[in-house]
Write a protein that holds these residues in place. Structure first.
Motif, short mmCIF file in Angstrom:
data_model
loop_
_atom_site.label_atom_id
_atom_site.label_comp_id
_atom_site.label_asym_id
_atom_site.label_seq_id
_atom_site.Cartn_x
_atom_site.Cartn_y
_atom_site.Cartn_z
N LEU A 101 1.89 -0.82 13.46
CA LEU A 101 0.64 -0.77 12.70
C LEU A 101 0.87 -0.04 11.38
O LEU A 101 1.32 1.12 11.35
CB LEU A 101 -0.43 -0.06 13.53
CG LEU A 101 -1.85 -0.06 12.97
CD1 LEU A 101 -2.38 -1.47 12.87
CD2 LEU A 101 -2.77 0.78 13.87
N ASN A 102 0.55 -0.73 10.28
CA ASN A 102 0.77 -0.17 8.96
C ASN A 102 -0.43 -0.49 8.07
O ASN A 102 -1.23 -1.38 8.36
CB ASN A 102 2.04 -0.74 8.32
CG ASN A 102 3.31 -0.19 8.94
OD1 ASN A 102 3.80 0.85 8.57
ND2 ASN A 102 3.83 -0.93 9.93
N LYS A 103 -0.42 0.25 6.94
CA LYS A 103 -1.44 0.00 5.92
C LYS A 103 -0.74 -0.32 4.62
O LYS A 103 0.11 0.44 4.14
CB LYS A 103 -2.32 1.24 5.76
CG LYS A 103 -3.47 1.02 4.77
CD LYS A 103 -4.38 2.23 4.72
CE LYS A 103 -5.57 1.97 3.78
NZ LYS A 103 -6.49 3.12 3.72
N ARG A 104 -1.11 -1.48 4.02
CA ARG A 104 -0.49 -1.92 2.78
C ARG A 104 -1.42 -1.65 1.62
O ARG A 104 -2.65 -1.77 1.72
CB ARG A 104 -0.15 -3.41 2.85
CG ARG A 104 0.92 -3.74 3.87
CD ARG A 104 1.57 -5.06 3.59
NE ARG A 104 2.20 -5.07 2.26
CZ ARG A 104 3.08 -6.00 1.86
NH1 ARG A 104 3.43 -6.97 2.71
NH2 ARG A 104 3.60 -5.98 0.65
N SER A 105 -0.77 -1.32 0.47
CA SER A 105 -1.54 -1.02 -0.74
C SER A 105 -1.44 -2.11 -1.79
O SER A 105 -2.06 -2.00 -2.84
CB SER A 105 -1.07 0.31 -1.33
OG SER A 105 0.32 0.27 -1.62
N ASN A 106 -0.63 -3.16 -1.54
CA ASN A 106 -0.50 -4.26 -2.48
C ASN A 106 -0.81 -5.58 -1.79
O ASN A 106 -1.12 -5.63 -0.60
CB ASN A 106 0.89 -4.27 -3.09
CG ASN A 106 1.97 -4.41 -2.03
OD1 ASN A 106 1.70 -4.31 -0.85
ND2 ASN A 106 3.20 -4.64 -2.47
N SER A 107 -0.68 -6.68 -2.54
CA SER A 107 -1.01 -8.00 -2.01
C SER A 107 0.05 -8.45 -1.00
O SER A 107 1.25 -8.16 -1.17
CB SER A 107 -1.12 -9.02 -3.15
OG SER A 107 -2.14 -8.65 -4.04
N TRP A 108 -0.39 -9.22 -0.01
CA TRP A 108 0.52 -9.74 1.01
C TRP A 108 -0.14 -10.93 1.71
O TRP A 108 -1.35 -11.14 1.59
CB TRP A 108 0.89 -8.66 2.03
CG TRP A 108 -0.31 -8.07 2.75
CD1 TRP A 108 -1.16 -7.15 2.26
CD2 TRP A 108 -0.77 -8.42 4.06
NE1 TRP A 108 -2.15 -6.87 3.19
CE2 TRP A 108 -1.92 -7.64 4.29
CE3 TRP A 108 -0.33 -9.30 5.05
CZ2 TRP A 108 -2.64 -7.71 5.48
CZ3 TRP A 108 -1.04 -9.36 6.22
CH2 TRP A 108 -2.18 -8.58 6.44
#
Length: 702
Positions: A101-108
């Motif tokens: 489980l992660n949190k992304r700060s850019n587009s994906w």
């Protein structure tokens, strides 16, 4: 940094505690007869809709469990599987590595559904740079549903429509199915999954409940819309307050057959005949017992009879005194209430000796020697019966001649009508060539009728043998008894609706009985708001409300249609369990006549046998529900058939002469008490199991 490991607590950021809610808890403990359950609450629970604050997808009652905020003013909600997410996930499409489980700060982009995201939470594999969004993670939770009709979760794995058998309705469907991974053969179509738990029908006052399983269903229960049988293995809608059952297809109008709604008394606006084309049409049931078909016929309403019998006066000076060939004494015409009429409330049974129907109106004829014990009575219209009938539908090849007395050997016991099958000792018509016998009521059986149980449709008289073929059978919709091939019955040519001639013509709309101060109405189905079990007030036996019966709405009392004519206390035990259907089997019999027997000093009464009469004095068989002769002085009784069978035999007469004498009990010597003997074997034999190896050796040798 593009990725940042997060904990589930960081995602579920809510200032209030969350509680786990079960949307189906009310359905699991639901009891239809329990007034504590509000139908509107149940409907609102099934229609529950909300939105998950994590995945953004809807929450419905098929998810069953969800988390909600403990504060009533806060609408924060989560799927149960979203609220219980883990830091790791094993995705079936990426089985080689574990996702975190992660949190992304850019587009994906999600590698599963290819949805583009600017930022947000995802499950990520740092080795393969593989990530999926929360919607794909929760997909497994969304394809699984919980249904109160099955104890295990159901999963839909079909993308394209499939053809399969639905467990809930028992029919074959094409479409999306839900399957149980625990049970081997449970599969249910999506239309049956989404059936409403409660619904209302225009022709029923109560709400119906979707029922999934049944311990006991009344044997004669049928769908109240299509009239077909009910199976305990399929789901249905029911109203336990009225014993009202409906197939789920019929209730939701997906498969309702045309013309089926009124098959059990529900009015239809369309008629399949023009009333102007049938001016003399009889409408059944007749209002009450005072209405007689012969009265309508002989009053001149129906113009298809030729010769009318005329009475001759005996003495012109004695006005009203007549003689009739049916009786040896002069008859007196009664126009004023000098004699009590038929009145069940007062236990008065006044029956016409011609048509064997109650005399409830004036004028009528009675024997002038009634004070001497002669109980002969006649309707006024029964004295005007035609002497001949031609082209009778049951016997058109010969004419039928009126007779007032049965043949000599049937003078007391009566004859059996070839139309209705009932025994009769009143007037009748006979073919001298074929000995074909019909009672006077069946002598005028109409060709067409209408009936309240099947409104607005014409019922035509047909020969049952002409519409039966092979192994097909027809059952009367009133009493559920199979109609034999030799009977004349009534049929709706537009529907699968049949009535035998007894139930169609001989059951009035209302009757009076001593057990109720109100008139009882003929009912064609279970009564609304009648929660208790049904039993007959006359015979005190079980009553099946899916068959026609009489009911008092004010008192809640019910009576078998066959028990309705039994108004005297001595008749209460007449019917056996097999004689409670349709009409009373002795409807065309008049009892009470006295007869003298050689060798016996007291007259014997001609009566229907009851339980209290015991056994036949000649053959020792049961007397209940059979024709008997009874001596009230000696307390003995015997079958009429036993007398008729041996009436010319001097042995039977001698037996009656001897056995009817008072008997003095003889002193019987009591046997001495003997000590019981018990046998104990010396050795107890036990079964010996054969040796498999020895058996195999024998097989090898062979």
């Amino acid at each position: 940094m593009e990725f940042k490991e997060v904990q589930p607590e960081e995602i579920i950021q809510h200032e209030h505690p969350l509680i786990l809610e079960d949307l189906q808890s009310m359905f699991q403990n639901y009891e239809e007869d329990d007034d504590d359950f509000d139908d509107l609450d149940l409907i609102a629970m099934q229609n529950f809709k909300s939105k998950c604050d994590i995945c953004g997808l809807g929450i419905d009652w098929y998810h069953r469990y969800y988390y909600k905020c403990s504060q009533s003013s806060c609408s924060y909600s989560l799927h149960k599987f979203c609220g219980e997410m883990s830091t790791t996930f094993q995705f079936p499409a990426h089985p080689i590595h574990t996702l975190h489980l992660n949190k992304r700060s850019n587009s994906w982009s999600c590698h599963s559904c290819h949805t583009k995201h600017r930022d947000g939470i995802c499950y990520h594999c740092s080795i393969c740079n593989y990530e999926i969004d929360l919607r794909c993670v929760t997909f497994a939770g969304h394809i699984m549903i919980h249904h109160p009709g099955h104890p295990h979760p159901l999963i839909s794995l079909t993308v394209n429509p499939a053809l399969s058998m639905c467990y809930s309705c028992g029919k074959e469907h094409k479409g999306v199915f839900y399957h149980c991974t625990t049970c081997f053969n449970f599969s249910i179509h999506v239309n049956c999954v989404t059936l409403p738990f409660k619904l209302t029908l225009n022709h029923h006052v109560h709400m119906l409940t979707l029922s999934y399983s049944f311990s006991v269903i009344p044997y004669y229960s049928k769908c109240r819309i299509c009239g077909m049988s009910i199976s305990k293995h399929i789901w249905l809608y029911k109203c336990s307050k009225c014993r009202y059952y409906v197939h789920i297809d019929c209730a939701t109008l997906r498969g309702e057959p045309f013309m089926s709604i009124f098959s059990h008394g529900i009015t239809m606006t369309d008629s399949n005949f023009e009333a102007a084309d049938y001016p003399n049409l009889l409408h059944y049931p007749l209002p009450d017992e005072s209405y007689n078909m012969l009265h309508h016929v002989l009053r001149g309403d129906y113009q298809h009879f030729d010769k009318i019998m005329i009475l001759k006066k005996v003495n012109k000076h004695k006005q009203g005194l007549h003689i009739h060939s049916s009786h040896k004494h002069p008859l007196l015409l009664i126009n004023s209430p000098k004699t009590s009429l038929h009145n069940p409330y007062k236990r008065i049974k006044l029956t016409c000796d011609g048509c064997l129907r109650p005399i409830t109106t004036m004028p009528f004829y009675m024997c002038s020697r009634a004070d001497s014990g002669c109980g002969f009575y006649l309707h006024e219209w029964c004295t005007r019966l035609p002497s001949e009938l031609k082209n009778h539908p049951g016997h058109p090849q010969h004419k039928l001649v009126l007779f007032h007395f049965p043949p000599s050997d049937l003078a007391y016991t009566g004859f059996t009508c070839n139309i209705c099958g009932l025994c009769c000792n009143g007037f009748g018509y006979v073919c001298s060539n074929c000995n074909y016998l019909v009672d006077v009521n069946c002598g005028y059986i109409p060709a067409r009728i209408t009936h309240e149980a099947h409104p607005n449709h014409l019922l035509s008289r047909v020969d049952a043998s002409s519409i039966q073929s092979g192994s097909t059978t027809m059952a009367c919709n009133a009493c559920a008894v199979i109609i034999s091939g030799s009977e004349l019955c009534f049929r709706c040519s537009f529907c699968d609706f049949y009535l035998d001639n007894r139930c169609a013509l001989h059951l009035p709309k209302t009757i009076k009985n001593k057990y109720d101060k109100h008139p009882l109405k003929l009912s064609y189905s279970p009564i609304e708001n009648h929660k208790s079990e049904y039993f007959c007030e006359v015979c005190e036996e079980e009553l099946i409300p899916e068959k026609w019966f009489y009911h008092c709405q004010e008192c809640g009392q019910s009576i078998h249609s066959a028990c309705a004519p039994l108004i005297l206390q001595s008749e209460q035990d007449v019917n056996s369990l097999n004689d409670q259907e349709g009409v009373y089997k002795f409807l065309n019999m008049k009892f009470g006549a006295l007869r003298s027997f050689r060798g016996h000093h007291h007259p014997l009464s001609f009566l229907p046998g009851t339980k209290s009469d015991g056994c036949c004095y000649i053959c020792l068989g049961e007397l209940q529900s059979l024709l008997i002769f009874k001596c009230f002085t000696c307390k003995v009784a015997f079958h009429v058939k036993c007398y008729r069978k041996g009436k010319k035999s001097w042995q039977v007469v001698e037996r009656l002469r001897l056995d009817f004498r008072p008997k003095h009990p003889k002193h019987r010597k009591e046997p001495k008490h003997q000590r019981p003997l018990t046998f104990y074997p010396n050795e107890v034999m036990r079964p010996i199991t054969g040796h498999w190896k020895a058996i195999d050796d024998v097989i090898k040798q062979l």
